[in-house]
Scaffold this motif. Structure first.
Motif, mmCIF file in Angstrom:
data_model
loop_
_atom_site.group_PDB
_atom_site.id
_atom_site.type_symbol
_atom_site.label_atom_id
_atom_site.label_comp_id
_atom_site.label_asym_id
_atom_site.label_seq_id
_atom_site.Cartn_x
_atom_site.Cartn_y
_atom_site.Cartn_z
ATOM 1 N N TRP A 9 0.794 -1.339 -0.145
ATOM 2 C CA TRP A 9 -0.035 0.153 0.025
ATOM 3 C C TRP A 9 0.855 1.278 -0.129
ATOM 4 O O TRP A 9 1.235 1.718 0.827
ATOM 5 N N PRO A 10 1.335 1.844 -0.940
ATOM 6 C CA PRO A 10 2.343 2.541 -1.231
ATOM 7 C C PRO A 10 1.756 3.957 -0.923
ATOM 8 O O PRO A 10 0.230 4.422 -1.048
ATOM 9 N N VAL A 11 2.403 5.103 -0.303
ATOM 10 C CA VAL A 11 2.055 6.386 0.049
ATOM 11 C C VAL A 11 2.392 7.151 -1.429
ATOM 12 O O VAL A 11 3.564 7.066 -1.974
ATOM 13 N N ALA A 12 1.136 7.825 -1.692
ATOM 14 C CA ALA A 12 1.681 8.686 -2.896
ATOM 15 C C ALA A 12 2.331 9.957 -2.463
ATOM 16 O O ALA A 12 1.852 10.753 -1.766
ATOM 17 N N PRO A 13 3.221 10.199 -3.416
ATOM 18 C CA PRO A 13 4.041 11.418 -3.172
ATOM 19 C C PRO A 13 3.092 12.790 -3.502
ATOM 20 O O PRO A 13 2.203 12.481 -4.471
ATOM 21 N N THR A 14 3.551 13.895 -3.304
ATOM 22 C CA THR A 14 2.763 15.134 -3.705
ATOM 23 C C THR A 14 3.623 15.859 -4.531
ATOM 24 O O THR A 14 4.790 16.305 -4.053
ATOM 25 N N GLY A 209 0.810 -7.208 5.355
ATOM 26 C CA GLY A 209 1.276 -6.303 4.143
ATOM 27 C C GLY A 209 2.285 -5.047 4.860
ATOM 28 O O GLY A 209 2.771 -5.049 5.946
ATOM 29 N N THR A 210 2.333 -4.066 3.930
ATOM 30 C CA THR A 210 3.323 -3.194 4.190
ATOM 31 C C THR A 210 2.814 -1.879 3.651
ATOM 32 O O THR A 210 2.263 -1.828 2.388
ATOM 33 N N MET A 211 2.938 -0.710 4.078
ATOM 34 C CA MET A 211 2.871 0.536 3.628
ATOM 35 C C MET A 211 4.234 1.195 3.416
ATOM 36 O O MET A 211 4.708 1.632 4.213
ATOM 37 N N CYS A 212 4.556 1.132 2.176
ATOM 38 C CA CYS A 212 5.797 1.399 1.791
ATOM 39 C C CYS A 212 5.562 2.837 1.191
ATOM 40 O O CYS A 212 4.492 3.441 1.067
ATOM 41 N N SER A 213 6.756 3.276 0.368
ATOM 42 C CA SER A 213 6.771 4.229 -0.525
ATOM 43 C C SER A 213 6.272 3.960 -2.114
ATOM 44 O O SER A 213 5.922 2.623 -2.267
ATOM 45 N N ALA A 214 6.305 4.875 -2.727
ATOM 46 C CA ALA A 214 5.844 4.491 -4.125
ATOM 47 C C ALA A 214 7.001 4.276 -5.096
ATOM 48 O O ALA A 214 7.077 4.492 -6.407
ATOM 49 N N MET A 215 8.269 3.996 -4.614
ATOM 50 C CA MET A 215 9.392 3.773 -5.395
ATOM 51 C C MET A 215 9.566 2.740 -5.993
ATOM 52 O O MET A 215 9.880 2.618 -7.315
ATOM 53 N N HIS A 219 7.862 -4.405 -6.511
ATOM 54 C CA HIS A 219 9.224 -5.489 -5.800
ATOM 55 C C HIS A 219 8.701 -5.563 -4.240
ATOM 56 O O HIS A 219 8.865 -6.717 -3.952
ATOM 57 N N VAL A 220 8.153 -4.602 -3.810
ATOM 58 C CA VAL A 220 7.794 -4.727 -2.400
ATOM 59 C C VAL A 220 6.668 -5.868 -2.247
ATOM 60 O O VAL A 220 6.766 -6.905 -1.448
#
Length: 304
Positions: A9-14, A209-215, A219-220
């Motif tokens: 669940w990636p965090v969307a950058p602004t 699961g994991t809340m990762c970044s959107a990078m 792969h995560v």
């Protein structure tokens, strides 16, 4: 119905323009890129979205834009953290009205010394729970508020909407293991954070699961799904492959990493961060991209 949050669940950058104004077209492209990364959901207006650098009007505008543009393609979690309970409640109501899947909130805090007590934190979460939208509790060092396992379990048992947890404190695996054991069925989704840097230990401890970044979330996600399928050998290999990039992100770049990758990949036109956040040093950015290129992530080629 199983409403467990699984996978990535990636965090969307602004994104911002070079002059610091919001890049709304860029925001839409970020969301489209995240959808194409093949993840399970996403989060907006979190710390890695630079929420602390946005005005109230900008937050409301972005909430509407993001939920409207995603339009059900992925479930969206909206961060609503605020020291004032009334504002957190109002943000939760807006998120619910616009179709968010859940809201995420840290304990009430404002700076190093103005922090809610355990009881005040429980009361704020209970007030948000009255809105009727599922809640993810974010246990992050940034707030400076201690959230011991008994308090988290009490929230899960006594506030029906508290269903999900993002644990990203020091020693997250131990806390996740205790939370899962003591909370039982009331802890629906125990996730980790911190870009997934401790993901393998956290999955072993019971994270779903994991809340990762959107990078590199695709792969995560593969590590999470391999682990969930019982193929720990594949999960370990996948984790080892991506760990250098995640470590560089976590220790050297922070939220600037995803923006640098998306700028390099043509998703956004600028990786500008608002003052007082400094830009990435050229050497740090080059090291990041050097670690990312062998992984061939979606973010590096989406707009090319």
């Amino acid at each position: 119905m199983d409403d467990t949050l699984r996978g990535a669940w990636p965090v969307a950058p602004t994104p911002f323009h070079d002059d610091g104004t919001l890049d709304l077209d860029g925001m839409r492209r970020v969301l489209d890129c995240i959808v194409d990364q093949g993840v399970d959901g996403l989060c907006i207006l979190a710390n890695f979205s630079e929420q602390f650098l946005l005005s109230d009007e900008e937050r409301e505008r972005l909430t509407r834009l993001c939920l409207t543009h995603v339009d059900g393609r992925l479930p969206v979690i909206v961060t609503i953290s605020h020291y004032a309970t009334s504002i957190a409640v109002a943000r939760a109501r807006q998120a619910q009205a616009l179709g968010a899947a859940a809201v995420m909130m840290m304990p009430p805090y404002h700076g190093a010394l103005l922090k809610g007590t355990a009881e005040q934190t429980f009361e704020q979460v209970a007030r948000v729970g009255e809105v009727g939208i599922p809640i993810m509790i974010q246990d992050a060092p940034l707030s400076g508020v201690d959230l011991p396992v008994p308090l988290l379990v009490r929230m899960a048992r006594e506030i029906p909407m508290v269903r999900h947890f993002k644990i990203e404190c020091s020693g997250a695996a131990g806390k996740l293991r205790a939370l899962v054991a003591e909370g039982g069925e009331h802890v629906v989704s125990p996730l980790d954070g911190e870009e997934g840097i401790t993901m393998l230990a956290d999955l072993d401890a019971g994270a779903t699961g994991t809340m990762c970044s959107a990078m590199i979330p695709e792969h995560v996600r593969r590590v999470v799904t391999d682990h969930a399928a019982g193929d720990r050998e594949a999960a370990v290999a996948g984790y080892a492959r991506i760990l250098p990039a995640i470590n560089h992100e976590n220790r050297q770049c922070g939220f600037r990493a995803a923006k640098a990758a998306m700028r390099e990949g043509g998703v956004i036109a600028s990786d500008f961060c608002r003052h007082p956040v400094p830009p990435l040093a050229p050497e740090t950015r080059a090291e990041l991209l050097g670690l990312l290129r062998p992984l061939d992530p979606v973010a590096l080629r989406w707009g090319r």
